[in-house]
Design an enzyme around this catalytic site. Structure first.
Site, PDB file in Angstrom:
ATOM      1  CB  SER A 118      -0.953  -0.066   1.279  1.00 31.17           C
ATOM      2  OG  SER A 118      -1.721  -1.052   1.162  1.00 31.17           O
ATOM      3  CG  HIS A 139      -2.973  -0.788  -3.594  1.00 34.66           C
ATOM      4  ND1 HIS A 139      -3.687   0.110  -3.223  1.00 34.66           N
ATOM      5  CD2 HIS A 139      -2.590  -1.654  -2.255  1.00 34.66           C
ATOM      6  CE1 HIS A 139      -3.749   0.257  -1.885  1.00 34.66           C
ATOM      7  NE2 HIS A 139      -3.153  -0.786  -1.508  1.00 34.66           N
ATOM      8  CD  GLU A 151      -5.586   2.685  -6.010  1.00 33.74           C
ATOM      9  OE1 GLU A 151      -5.894   3.772  -6.118  1.00 33.74           O
ATOM     10  OE2 GLU A 151      -4.741   2.231  -5.080  1.00 33.74           O
ATOM     11  CG  ASN A 190      -5.264   4.047   0.602  1.00 33.69           C
ATOM     12  OD1 ASN A 190      -6.276   3.762   0.847  1.00 33.69           O
ATOM     13  ND2 ASN A 190      -4.357   3.130   0.653  1.00 33.69           N
TER      14      ASN A 190
END
Ligand code: NAD
Length: 286
Positions: A118, A139, A151, A190
């Protein structure tokens, strides 16, 4: 047919392997811990059994999907013949670099090696191998058996063919890929989540509304399933705090400075659901 190796059978790796297997992909799931492998497989069985009980999956399809995941503690065994390797081990740079170096030696020369990290862009890992052009980030989101997005992140040395392969695999396993053409801290989701939740903390710190009302506003007004404070309690307030601190330190951007009230919660050990108390108080039923 794609042969996938997943390295690390923790919260993410075990379910990434199972999601691929549900779509007919043969998976070798590797972990250094035999116990962790057993726990991951048992947890996958329980999750799929719930689908069977609800009539969403046949018992035969469940058994086939479980049989498509072959566990091993031997990295050479997992990587041999793999078309793609997804690394999902602990979030520690040196440990990941060691595993990337080994995978660079063990996986077929044409294989793509992806990291589910991450926070670590692939440029931090790819040069541990002799094929940085065949490395990228893939991801996934927790829980991978439910969350549809992947991702795919292209590092400075990643080839076009590599990101195409990663996106094709994501689709093959029933997931929706998005491509980040540039490596950037925290990727897309995020970053947006951090900013929205930072704004929620700013409103709280400024005394504009209670955390309960901010959650209600976001849940009823934006249709998010959980407001930022409820979500923080679920992920762990220490995780939220450390992510903010990392972004603040790496960018120097004041917008990422962790809220004093968040810091106080972490210092008091009130980390959310896992400690029974965070913004909200939790009993055994949650
Ligand atoms: N948990 C999340 O919500 C989430 C979401 C997206 C991405 N990620 C990323 O996924 C990765 C894994 O996270 P997690 O939450 O599954 O962690 P976890 O702690 O649940 O699992 C990590 C696993 O890696 C294993 N491991 C450690 N060293 C190893 C090695 N050298 N070789 C093989 N296996 C090894 C451990 O035994 C453990 O089973 C991290 O990079 C994290 O950033 C996590």
């Amino acid at each position: 047919m794609t042969l996938l190796a997943v390295v690390g059978a923790g919260s993410m790796g075990a379910q990434i392997a199972q999601q691929a297997a549900l779509h007919g992909i043969h998976v070798r799931l590797q972990d250094v811990s035999g116990d962790q492998l057993e726990r991951g497989l048992a947890s996958n069985r329980a999750l799929l059994q719930r689908r069977v009980d609800r009539g969403r999956l046949s018992a035969d399809a469940m058994e086939a999907a479980l049989a498509h995941v072959r566990p091993t503690t031997d990295l050479a065994d997992a990587a041999a013949d793999a078309d793609v390797v997804i690394e999902a081990i602990v979030e520690q740079l040196e440990v990941k670099r060691e595993v990337f170096a080994e995978l660079g030696r063990l996986a077929p020369s044409g294989a793509v090696i992806a990291s589910n990290s991450s926070t670590m862009g692939i440029s931090k890992l790819a040069d541990a191998t002799a094929r940085p052009d065949r490395c990228c980030n893939m991801h996934f989101f927790y829980p991978p058996l439910v969350m549809e997005l992947v991702e795919v992140v292209r590092g400075p040395q990643t080839s076009e063919g590599t990101v195409e392969r990663a996106q094709a695999l994501a689709r093959e396993m029933g997931r929706t890929p998005v491509l980040l053409r540039k490596e950037i801290d925290a990727f897309i989701v995020n970053r947006i989540l951090h900013m929205a939740s930072q704004e929620a903390y700013r409103l709280l710190d400024a005394g504009v509304a209670s955390f309960e009302d901010i959650d209600t506003a976001v849940e009823k007004g934006l249709n998010w399933p959980l407001g930022p404070f409820r979500l923080g309690d679920l992920s762990g307030l220490d995780v939220t705090y450390n992510a903010r601190l990392h972004m603040y330190r790496t960018t120097g951007d004041e917008r990422y400075r962790p809220s004093p009230q968040l810091e106080a919660k972490v210092r008091a050990g009130q980390l959310g659901r896992k400690t029974g108390r965070g913004w909200y108080v939790y009993d055994k039923e949650g």
